[in-house]
Design an enzyme around this catalytic site. Sequence first.
Site, PDB file in Angstrom:
ATOM      1  CG  ASP A 159     -41.097  30.365  22.845  1.00  0.00           C
ATOM      2  OD1 ASP A 159     -39.881  30.167  22.705  1.00  0.00           O
ATOM      3  OD2 ASP A 159     -41.892  30.374  21.881  1.00  0.00           O
ATOM      4  CG  HIS A 187     -41.172  30.485  18.120  1.00  0.00           C
ATOM      5  ND1 HIS A 187     -40.750  30.104  19.379  1.00  0.00           N
ATOM      6  CD2 HIS A 187     -40.364  29.832  17.261  1.00  0.00           C
ATOM      7  CE1 HIS A 187     -39.754  29.252  19.264  1.00  0.00           C
ATOM      8  NE2 HIS A 187     -39.484  29.075  17.982  1.00  0.00           N
TER       9      HIS A 187
HETATM   10  P1  NAX Z   1     -35.009  18.631  10.969  1.00  0.00           P
HETATM   11  O1  NAX Z   1     -34.179  19.297   9.938  1.00  0.00           O
HETATM   12  O2  NAX Z   1     -34.438  17.555  11.816  1.00  0.00           O
HETATM   13  O3  NAX Z   1     -36.290  18.008  10.260  1.00  0.00           O
HETATM   14  C1  NAX Z   1     -37.069  18.696   9.350  1.00  0.00           C
HETATM   15  C2  NAX Z   1     -37.685  17.678   8.416  1.00  0.00           C
HETATM   16  O4  NAX Z   1     -38.612  18.354   7.569  1.00  0.00           O
HETATM   17  C3  NAX Z   1     -36.661  16.998   7.500  1.00  0.00           C
HETATM   18  O5  NAX Z   1     -36.794  15.587   7.627  1.00  0.00           O
HETATM   19  C4  NAX Z   1     -37.069  17.473   6.116  1.00  0.00           C
HETATM   20  O6  NAX Z   1     -36.845  16.490   5.121  1.00  0.00           O
HETATM   21  C5  NAX Z   1     -38.543  17.775   6.308  1.00  0.00           C
HETATM   22  N1  NAX Z   1     -39.118  18.664   5.315  1.00  0.00           N
HETATM   23  C6  NAX Z   1     -38.570  19.734   4.701  1.00  0.00           C
HETATM   24  N2  NAX Z   1     -39.411  20.265   3.820  1.00  0.00           N
HETATM   25  C7  NAX Z   1     -40.542  19.520   3.863  1.00  0.00           C
HETATM   26  C8  NAX Z   1     -41.763  19.559   3.145  1.00  0.00           C
HETATM   27  N3  NAX Z   1     -41.981  20.456   2.192  1.00  0.00           N
HETATM   28  N4  NAX Z   1     -42.699  18.631   3.447  1.00  0.00           N
HETATM   29  C9  NAX Z   1     -42.466  17.692   4.367  1.00  0.00           C
HETATM   30  N5  NAX Z   1     -41.332  17.597   5.072  1.00  0.00           N
HETATM   31  C10 NAX Z   1     -40.371  18.498   4.811  1.00  0.00           C
HETATM   32  O7  NAX Z   1     -35.620  19.804  11.844  1.00  0.00           O
HETATM   33  P2  NAX Z   1     -36.275  19.735  13.303  1.00  0.00           P
HETATM   34  O8  NAX Z   1     -35.228  19.860  14.319  1.00  0.00           O
HETATM   35  O9  NAX Z   1     -37.201  18.569  13.360  1.00  0.00           O
HETATM   36  O10 NAX Z   1     -37.083  21.108  13.315  1.00  0.00           O
HETATM   37  C11 NAX Z   1     -38.194  21.340  12.470  1.00  0.00           C
HETATM   38  C12 NAX Z   1     -38.627  22.787  12.552  1.00  0.00           C
HETATM   39  O11 NAX Z   1     -39.040  23.140  13.855  1.00  0.00           O
HETATM   40  C13 NAX Z   1     -37.549  23.801  12.170  1.00  0.00           C
HETATM   41  O12 NAX Z   1     -38.122  24.751  11.286  1.00  0.00           O
HETATM   42  C14 NAX Z   1     -37.220  24.459  13.484  1.00  0.00           C
HETATM   43  O13 NAX Z   1     -36.744  25.765  13.311  1.00  0.00           O
HETATM   44  C15 NAX Z   1     -38.556  24.435  14.171  1.00  0.00           C
HETATM   45  N6  NAX Z   1     -38.564  24.614  15.627  1.00  0.00           N
HETATM   46  C16 NAX Z   1     -39.591  25.330  16.149  1.00  0.00           C
HETATM   47  C17 NAX Z   1     -39.737  25.515  17.513  1.00  0.00           C
HETATM   48  C18 NAX Z   1     -40.874  26.295  18.074  1.00  0.00           C
HETATM   49  O14 NAX Z   1     -40.888  26.491  19.290  1.00  0.00           O
HETATM   50  N7  NAX Z   1     -41.860  26.768  17.310  1.00  0.00           N
HETATM   51  C19 NAX Z   1     -38.724  24.970  18.446  1.00  0.00           C
HETATM   52  C20 NAX Z   1     -37.927  23.859  17.891  1.00  0.00           C
HETATM   53  C21 NAX Z   1     -37.532  23.992  16.445  1.00  0.00           C
HETATM   54  O15 NAX Z   1     -36.379  24.782  16.371  1.00  0.00           O
END
Ligand code: NAX
Length: 324
Positions: A159, A187
């Site tokens: 952000d 956030h």
């Molecule tokens: P993806 O869905 O591409 O990847 C997430 C991965 O996490 C998957 O491979 C899944 O298998 C794995 N996962 C799920 N549960 C798990 C667990 N218990 N232990 C280990 N791995 C696990 O998502 P991606 O685009 O990489 O985003 C990840 C997260 O970042 C989301 O929650 C998203 O909302 C968040 N974000 C946060 C941002 C921020 O500024 N704070 C911005 C970007 C993003 O949107």
Amino acid sequence: AQTPVKVTVTGAAGQIGYALLFRIASGQLLGADVPVTLSLLEIPQAVKAAEGTAMELDDCAFPLLRGIEITDDPNVAFNGANVALLVGAMPRKAGMERGDLLEANGGIFGPQGKAINDHAADDIRVLVVGNPANTNALIAQQHAPDVPAERFTAMTRLDHNRALSQLGAKLQVPVTEIKKMTIWGNHSATQYPDLFHTEVGGKIAAELVDEAWLRDTFIPTVAKRGAAIIEARGASSAASAANAAIDHVYDWVNGTEWTSAAIPSDGSYGVPEGLISSFPVASRNGKWEIIQGLEIDAFSRERIDASVRELEEEREAVRQLGLI
Ligand code: NAX
């Protein structure tokens, strides 16, 4: 030879993980002279994909990368970890109530917090990226009573960087000319990017733009940028999120005079103690410090309070659910 720093990345097979791991291995997370080992935590169904990413990491022959471990067990992944990037989370699906979302994430971040508590290195630093990031960080922290509370942080650096870029484009200045940018609060769409303390060429940024632009364009553009990226790309921010995670940890370890990070409140600026809320921060001697003494006018107060209220509601909701 220097002992490698162990960096654990959860959700390693996801899109942020893919954008993040190569930069960590190349030395951008901690410094160009710091060797690292990587631990990739995934759910069982995604371990194979993480193994594929590890093959590519091998194929880069990064001089600083001293080892890769892949596991679906948090107790293994966080064992001896010095830095933990908690990226994997349960995304909100259509029709999902907030309570369901918080509960699903409680099931992830509670056990991960406990595993960090029981197995991580004494100097562990945790950055939560997975949403709802601030409250997920709070859940993990509450399951790690033996780890100093301030080691749990959540990411608002994306952000912050978005705000720098939007303001730079508006004023036609390079982002390097912009000092003292601040994101306050959660956030989420309630976050407050503050231009009343931001300086450009020694002048206050809020005085260089008209109020309508600040209120009706700048604030909502920064707050809703994630949605705009999804709309344009057909997928959520990944490389920019990974970049922000790199910035956050690099600055935490190596120091900075001013940035934004969500860290546990000590009550500063009226933010209730213990909430993990975004503040203007410096990092000195490896610790975040909230920048003190800023005057908060009525315009900013109202917006900071609204975002902090949302964080309080999330905290209350996870309390009700017995997640903390
Ligand atoms: P993806 O869905 O591409 O990847 C997430 C991965 O996490 C998957 O491979 C899944 O298998 C794995 N996962 C799920 N549960 C798990 C667990 N218990 N232990 C280990 N791995 C696990 O998502 P991606 O685009 O990489 O985003 C990840 C997260 O970042 C989301 O929650 C998203 O909302 C968040 N974000 C946060 C941002 C921020 O500024 N704070 C911005 C970007 C993003 O949107």
